[in-house]
Design a protein around this motif. Structure first.
Motif, PDB file in Angstrom:
ATOM      1  N   GLY A  81       0.801  -1.227   0.000  1.00 42.43           N
ATOM      2  CA  GLY A  81       0.000   0.000   0.000  1.00 42.43           C
ATOM      3  C   GLY A  81       0.828   1.268   0.000  1.00 42.43           C
ATOM      4  O   GLY A  81       0.302   2.344  -0.274  1.00 42.43           O
ATOM      5  N   ASP A  82       2.133   1.165   0.297  1.00 44.89           N
ATOM      6  CA  ASP A  82       2.996   2.352   0.217  1.00 44.89           C
ATOM      7  C   ASP A  82       3.115   2.789  -1.237  1.00 44.89           C
ATOM      8  O   ASP A  82       3.022   1.974  -2.156  1.00 44.89           O
ATOM      9  CB  ASP A  82       4.406   2.046   0.738  1.00 44.89           C
ATOM     10  CG  ASP A  82       4.498   1.971   2.253  1.00 44.89           C
ATOM     11  OD1 ASP A  82       3.529   2.353   2.934  1.00 44.89           O
ATOM     12  OD2 ASP A  82       5.552   1.523   2.743  1.00 44.89           O
ATOM     13  N   ILE A  83       3.348   4.061  -1.424  1.00 45.50           N
ATOM     14  CA  ILE A  83       3.596   4.601  -2.756  1.00 45.50           C
ATOM     15  C   ILE A  83       5.081   4.893  -2.851  1.00 45.50           C
ATOM     16  O   ILE A  83       5.645   5.525  -1.950  1.00 45.50           O
ATOM     17  CB  ILE A  83       2.780   5.890  -2.984  1.00 45.50           C
ATOM     18  CG1 ILE A  83       1.293   5.560  -2.966  1.00 45.50           C
ATOM     19  CG2 ILE A  83       3.175   6.558  -4.287  1.00 45.50           C
ATOM     20  CD1 ILE A  83       0.385   6.759  -2.986  1.00 45.50           C
ATOM     21  N   ILE A  84       5.715   4.406  -3.919  1.00 45.24           N
ATOM     22  CA  ILE A  84       7.113   4.755  -4.166  1.00 45.24           C
ATOM     23  C   ILE A  84       7.158   5.676  -5.373  1.00 45.24           C
ATOM     24  O   ILE A  84       6.404   5.497  -6.336  1.00 45.24           O
ATOM     25  CB  ILE A  84       8.022   3.511  -4.361  1.00 45.24           C
ATOM     26  CG1 ILE A  84       7.574   2.661  -5.540  1.00 45.24           C
ATOM     27  CG2 ILE A  84       8.097   2.700  -3.068  1.00 45.24           C
ATOM     28  CD1 ILE A  84       8.581   1.584  -5.946  1.00 45.24           C
ATOM     29  N   ASN A 107      15.828   2.518  -2.280  1.00 45.02           N
ATOM     30  CA  ASN A 107      17.187   3.043  -2.412  1.00 45.02           C
ATOM     31  C   ASN A 107      17.147   4.570  -2.423  1.00 45.02           C
ATOM     32  O   ASN A 107      16.077   5.186  -2.270  1.00 45.02           O
ATOM     33  CB  ASN A 107      17.906   2.445  -3.626  1.00 45.02           C
ATOM     34  CG  ASN A 107      17.448   3.026  -4.952  1.00 45.02           C
ATOM     35  OD1 ASN A 107      16.555   3.872  -5.026  1.00 45.02           O
ATOM     36  ND2 ASN A 107      18.060   2.567  -6.023  1.00 45.02           N
ATOM     37  N   GLN A 108      18.300   5.195  -2.649  1.00 45.16           N
ATOM     38  CA  GLN A 108      18.421   6.649  -2.543  1.00 45.16           C
ATOM     39  C   GLN A 108      17.660   7.417  -3.614  1.00 45.16           C
ATOM     40  O   GLN A 108      17.414   8.606  -3.466  1.00 45.16           O
ATOM     41  CB  GLN A 108      19.901   7.063  -2.550  1.00 45.16           C
ATOM     42  CG  GLN A 108      20.623   6.831  -3.865  1.00 45.16           C
ATOM     43  CD  GLN A 108      21.143   5.421  -4.029  1.00 45.16           C
ATOM     44  OE1 GLN A 108      20.872   4.543  -3.217  1.00 45.16           O
ATOM     45  NE2 GLN A 108      21.884   5.189  -5.098  1.00 45.16           N
ATOM     46  N   ALA A 109      17.236   6.762  -4.696  1.00 46.53           N
ATOM     47  CA  ALA A 109      16.547   7.443  -5.789  1.00 46.53           C
ATOM     48  C   ALA A 109      15.029   7.392  -5.657  1.00 46.53           C
ATOM     49  O   ALA A 109      14.320   7.787  -6.578  1.00 46.53           O
ATOM     50  CB  ALA A 109      16.988   6.845  -7.123  1.00 46.53           C
ATOM     51  N   LEU A 110      14.535   6.911  -4.525  1.00 49.51           N
ATOM     52  CA  LEU A 110      13.088   6.803  -4.321  1.00 49.51           C
ATOM     53  C   LEU A 110      12.625   7.578  -3.091  1.00 49.51           C
ATOM     54  O   LEU A 110      13.381   7.797  -2.155  1.00 49.51           O
ATOM     55  CB  LEU A 110      12.669   5.338  -4.143  1.00 49.51           C
ATOM     56  CG  LEU A 110      12.728   4.426  -5.365  1.00 49.51           C
ATOM     57  CD1 LEU A 110      12.372   2.997  -4.977  1.00 49.51           C
ATOM     58  CD2 LEU A 110      11.821   4.917  -6.472  1.00 49.51           C
ATOM     59  N   LEU A 111      11.363   7.927  -3.144  1.00 50.72           N
ATOM     60  CA  LEU A 111      10.648   8.507  -2.017  1.00 50.72           C
ATOM     61  C   LEU A 111       9.506   7.544  -1.715  1.00 50.72           C
ATOM     62  O   LEU A 111       8.879   7.012  -2.629  1.00 50.72           O
ATOM     63  CB  LEU A 111      10.080   9.880  -2.406  1.00 50.72           C
ATOM     64  CG  LEU A 111       9.110  10.533  -1.432  1.00 50.72           C
ATOM     65  CD1 LEU A 111       9.861  11.061  -0.214  1.00 50.72           C
ATOM     66  CD2 LEU A 111       8.375  11.686  -2.115  1.00 50.72           C
TER      67      LEU A 111
END
Length: 177
Positions: A81-84, A107-111
């Motif tokens: 259910g999280d949004i990346i 990783n570092q390129a995602l929120l």
């Protein structure tokens, strides 16, 4: 829209008001030094990358970390259910973590954003986010954005929140179109 002109039940809130009341409900991926190639193992906890958000495919990928590293980076864990959201290079592509997926971290390129679906329907959030990204691109004269803002700035983004029953109707209308 002026807040006094909103229909009854509608309100402007901040992004931080529609996420789950958890410590890491809005979280940018770890600095690169926390996820060096020397930490990678053949299997274990998956490292989710931009390709997962861009392709909306959680089966891709070949990078993993062990249990010890996972526990160290637990604040970056993804849950169903999280949004990346992709944050550099290809900005603003998003995907919702499915019910069945390999446990892991971003990783570092995602929120990662954990929307409280009792407040806002995740599908409505996706449509709103896509609109924000399109608006940002138009306002930057089509040149695109170099990077997503800091988490502190993102938490303050105003969100137009409809009553829950109207959100369901909106989804239905959007899907018909």
């Amino acid at each position: 829209v002026n807040p006094s002109q909103l229909s009854e039940g509608w309100a402007y809130v901040k992004l931080e008001d529609i996420v789950k009341k958890e410590k890491y409900a809005i979280k940018r991926g770890p600095f690169g030094s926390h996820l060096k190639k020397e930490f990678f193992v053949k299997s274990g906890y998956k490292i989710y990358e931009q390709q997962h958000a861009i392709n909306n495919d959680f089966t891709l990928g070949k990078y993993y970390i062990n249990e010890e590293k996972f526990q160290e980076l637990k604040g970056f864990e993804v849950k169903s259910g999280d949004i990346i959201i992709s944050c550099s290079g290809t900005i603003g592509k998003l995907a919702v973590v499915p019910e069945t997926f390999q446990p892991g971290i971003i990783n570092q390129a995602l929120l990662k954003i954990s929307i409280d679906d009792t407040i806002m329907n995740i599908e409505i959030f996706k449509y709103l986010f896509e609109f924000w990204m399109l608006k940002a691109e138009v306002e930057s004269h089509g040149s695109g954005m170099g990077n997503l803002s800091s988490v502190k700035v993102l938490k303050e983004i105003p969100v137009l929140l409809a009553p829950k029953d109207e959100q369901k109707e909106m989804i239905s209308q959007i899907e018909q179109v």
